[in-house]
Design a protein around this motif. Structure first.
Motif, PDB file in Angstrom:
ATOM      1  N   GLY A   3      32.006  50.301 -85.400  1.00  0.00           N
ATOM      2  CA  GLY A   3      31.179  51.477 -85.157  1.00  0.00           C
ATOM      3  C   GLY A   3      31.134  52.398 -86.352  1.00  0.00           C
ATOM      4  N   GLU A   4      32.225  52.456 -87.086  1.00  0.00           N
ATOM      5  CA  GLU A   4      32.279  53.340 -88.257  1.00  0.00           C
ATOM      6  C   GLU A   4      31.388  52.824 -89.392  1.00  0.00           C
ATOM      7  N   VAL A   5      31.273  51.511 -89.517  1.00  0.00           N
ATOM      8  CA  VAL A   5      30.316  50.955 -90.486  1.00  0.00           C
ATOM      9  C   VAL A   5      28.898  51.370 -90.089  1.00  0.00           C
ATOM     10  N   LEU A   6      28.601  51.296 -88.809  1.00  0.00           N
ATOM     11  CA  LEU A   6      27.296  51.729 -88.315  1.00  0.00           C
ATOM     12  C   LEU A   6      27.082  53.220 -88.589  1.00  0.00           C
ATOM     13  N   ASP A   7      28.147  54.023 -88.409  1.00  0.00           N
ATOM     14  CA  ASP A   7      28.050  55.447 -88.729  1.00  0.00           C
ATOM     15  C   ASP A   7      27.648  55.640 -90.194  1.00  0.00           C
ATOM     16  N   ALA A   8      28.345  54.944 -91.090  1.00  0.00           N
ATOM     17  CA  ALA A   8      28.081  55.105 -92.526  1.00  0.00           C
ATOM     18  C   ALA A   8      26.668  54.656 -92.876  1.00  0.00           C
ATOM     19  N   MET A   9      26.207  53.563 -92.269  1.00  0.00           N
ATOM     20  CA  MET A   9      24.850  53.098 -92.538  1.00  0.00           C
ATOM     21  C   MET A   9      23.824  54.100 -92.005  1.00  0.00           C
ATOM     22  N   THR A  10      24.141  54.734 -90.883  1.00  0.00           N
ATOM     23  CA  THR A  10      23.260  55.771 -90.331  1.00  0.00           C
ATOM     24  C   THR A  10      23.152  56.949 -91.289  1.00  0.00           C
ATOM     25  N   VAL A  11      24.288  57.348 -91.864  1.00  0.00           N
ATOM     26  CA  VAL A  11      24.278  58.441 -92.831  1.00  0.00           C
ATOM     27  C   VAL A  11      23.485  58.039 -94.078  1.00  0.00           C
ATOM     28  N   LEU A  12      23.640  56.797 -94.502  1.00  0.00           N
ATOM     29  CA  LEU A  12      22.898  56.335 -95.674  1.00  0.00           C
ATOM     30  C   LEU A  12      21.392  56.336 -95.398  1.00  0.00           C
ATOM     31  N   GLN A  13      20.993  55.950 -94.206  1.00  0.00           N
ATOM     32  CA  GLN A  13      19.580  56.031 -93.841  1.00  0.00           C
ATOM     33  C   GLN A  13      19.098  57.488 -93.856  1.00  0.00           C
ATOM     34  N   TRP A  14      19.945  58.392 -93.395  1.00  0.00           N
ATOM     35  CA  TRP A  14      19.597  59.818 -93.435  1.00  0.00           C
ATOM     36  C   TRP A  14      19.450  60.281 -94.876  1.00  0.00           C
ATOM     37  N   ILE A  15      20.360  59.858 -95.742  1.00  0.00           N
ATOM     38  CA  ILE A  15      20.286  60.217 -97.159  1.00  0.00           C
ATOM     39  C   ILE A  15      18.932  59.793 -97.738  1.00  0.00           C
ATOM     40  N   ALA A  16      18.476  58.613 -97.347  1.00  0.00           N
ATOM     41  CA  ALA A  16      17.204  58.094 -97.872  1.00  0.00           C
ATOM     42  C   ALA A  16      16.027  58.986 -97.495  1.00  0.00           C
ATOM     43  N   THR A  17      16.158  59.743 -96.400  1.00  0.00           N
ATOM     44  CA  THR A  17      15.079  60.655 -95.993  1.00  0.00           C
ATOM     45  C   THR A  17      15.193  62.019 -96.657  1.00  0.00           C
ATOM     46  N   GLN A  18      16.343  62.301 -97.275  1.00  0.00           N
ATOM     47  CA  GLN A  18      16.599  63.634 -97.816  1.00  0.00           C
ATOM     48  C   GLN A  18      16.398  63.740 -99.319  1.00  0.00           C
ATOM     49  N   THR A  19      16.608  62.648-100.034  1.00  0.00           N
ATOM     50  CA  THR A  19      16.593  62.695-101.496  1.00  0.00           C
ATOM     51  C   THR A  19      15.884  61.479-102.068  1.00  0.00           C
ATOM     52  N   ASN A  20      15.336  61.649-103.260  1.00  0.00           N
ATOM     53  CA  ASN A  20      14.727  60.531-103.981  1.00  0.00           C
ATOM     54  C   ASN A  20      15.744  59.770-104.827  1.00  0.00           C
ATOM     55  N   ALA A  21      16.960  60.265-104.915  1.00  0.00           N
ATOM     56  CA  ALA A  21      18.004  59.567-105.682  1.00  0.00           C
ATOM     57  C   ALA A  21      18.266  58.205-105.045  1.00  0.00           C
ATOM     58  N   ARG A  22      18.258  57.179-105.841  1.00  0.00           N
ATOM     59  CA  ARG A  22      18.396  55.828-105.300  1.00  0.00           C
ATOM     60  C   ARG A  22      19.517  55.017-105.950  1.00  0.00           C
ATOM     61  N   LYS A  23      20.258  55.607-106.875  1.00  0.00           N
ATOM     62  CA  LYS A  23      21.465  54.948-107.368  1.00  0.00           C
ATOM     63  C   LYS A  23      22.608  55.391-106.478  1.00  0.00           C
ATOM     64  N   LEU A  24      23.383  54.436-106.001  1.00  0.00           N
ATOM     65  CA  LEU A  24      24.374  54.716-104.959  1.00  0.00           C
ATOM     66  C   LEU A  24      25.790  54.464-105.456  1.00  0.00           C
ATOM     67  N   TRP A  25      26.623  55.510-105.347  1.00  0.00           N
ATOM     68  CA  TRP A  25      28.062  55.414-105.640  1.00  0.00           C
ATOM     69  C   TRP A  25      28.780  55.510-104.305  1.00  0.00           C
ATOM     70  N   LEU A  26      29.462  54.439-103.925  1.00  0.00           N
ATOM     71  CA  LEU A  26      30.183  54.401-102.651  1.00  0.00           C
ATOM     72  C   LEU A  26      31.674  54.554-102.895  1.00  0.00           C
ATOM     73  N   GLY A  27      32.334  55.382-102.095  1.00  0.00           N
ATOM     74  CA  GLY A  27      33.770  55.549-102.217  1.00  0.00           C
ATOM     75  C   GLY A  27      34.424  55.710-100.864  1.00  0.00           C
ATOM     76  N   GLY A  28      35.590  55.095-100.691  1.00  0.00           N
ATOM     77  CA  GLY A  28      36.309  55.232 -99.432  1.00  0.00           C
ATOM     78  C   GLY A  28      37.796  55.126 -99.646  1.00  0.00           C
ATOM     79  N   PHE A  29      38.544  55.797 -98.787  1.00  0.00           N
ATOM     80  CA  PHE A  29      40.003  55.826 -98.892  1.00  0.00           C
ATOM     81  C   PHE A  29      40.630  55.252 -97.628  1.00  0.00           C
ATOM     82  N   SER A  30      41.579  54.324 -97.812  1.00  0.00           N
ATOM     83  CA  SER A  30      42.365  53.737 -96.730  1.00  0.00           C
ATOM     84  C   SER A  30      41.442  53.037 -95.729  1.00  0.00           C
ATOM     85  N   PHE A  31      41.450  53.401 -94.455  1.00  0.00           N
ATOM     86  CA  PHE A  31      40.501  52.852 -93.488  1.00  0.00           C
ATOM     87  C   PHE A  31      39.074  53.012 -94.004  1.00  0.00           C
ATOM     88  N   GLY A  32      38.793  54.158 -94.610  1.00  0.00           N
ATOM     89  CA  GLY A  32      37.468  54.398 -95.185  1.00  0.00           C
ATOM     90  C   GLY A  32      37.159  53.473 -96.349  1.00  0.00           C
TER      91      GLY A  32
END
Length: 219
Positions: free
Chosen positions: A83-112
């Protein structure tokens, strides 16, 4: 902080836009950050996540962090990564509606970190499914990723753009297993000598390593 619609209800978002403008013409990169395990009080305000947030902000990126389902104002229940992967993908889809920036830096810690690896896999292998085909994976930062209790056997990652950082005194995830994970996937790795899982007193070193790996400085 805004709440956005999500499969489990809503997700709490903290977005920092360079120049307070999501379409700032001089900003082409957006960082998405994932926090540690909610079952052990992990939130987007975790200090390792905050270190990544400051790194991205200070290096001219838009930055978005969020609370997984069931954390803070985000609704739903912990779902042991799926479910948390789905959460992150949902946020990424939201990002796509908010900004024209299309280079993606992904970062996560531990479980993240584990969730981030699976998000990177989705962006790499099936971006069309999510409507994200115009995104370019710039870097994937896995900080002390939780690869012992989560299945990482068949992960597909952009190997040349992915790196792992961990402390060899990690008391939560066995450093031997994290090293084996990096070697099996063939990703770059940096080890912080004497650092524990949460990098107590070593966050400045962590930020420096993020810069080195992200901009190929001295690696």
């Amino acid at each position: 902080m805004p709440l956005i619609p999500a499969p489990a209800g809503v997700l709490e978002i903290d977005a920092l836009w360079q120049q307070n403008n999501p379409n700032d013409p001089s900003t082409d990169t957006v960082a998405l950050l994932c926090h540690p395990n909610p079952l052990f009080e992990g939130t987007m305000n975790n200090k390792v996540v905050t270190t990544m947030y400051r790194f991205a902000r200070d290096n001219g990126m838009h930055v978005v962090r969020f609370n997984f389902r069931g954390v803070g104002q985000s609704t739903g229940e912990h779902d042991y990564a799926d479910g948390e992967v789905l959460d992150a993908m949902t946020v990424l889809q939201w990002i796509a509606t908010q900004t024209n920036a299309r280079k993606l830096w992904l970062g996560g810690f531990s479980f993240g970190g584990y969730v981030t690896a699976r998000v990177a896999e989705q962006v790499l292998l099936s971006p069309h499914v999510w409507g994200l085909s115009d995104f370019e994976l710039l870097k994937v930062a896995l900080i002390s990723p939780s690869i012992e209790k989560n299945d990482s056997d068949n992960l597909s990652l952009p190997v040349e753009n992915t790196f792992e950082i961990y402390g060899n005194a990690d008391e939560v995830i066995d450093p031997v297993n994290m090293q084996a994970f990096a070697e099996r996937l063939g990703i770059a790795v940096s080890v912080v000598d004497g650092a524990g899982h949460f990098f107590h007193g070593r966050l400045s070193e962590l930020k420096k390593l993020l810069e080195q790996h992200s901009f190929d400085k001295g690696i």
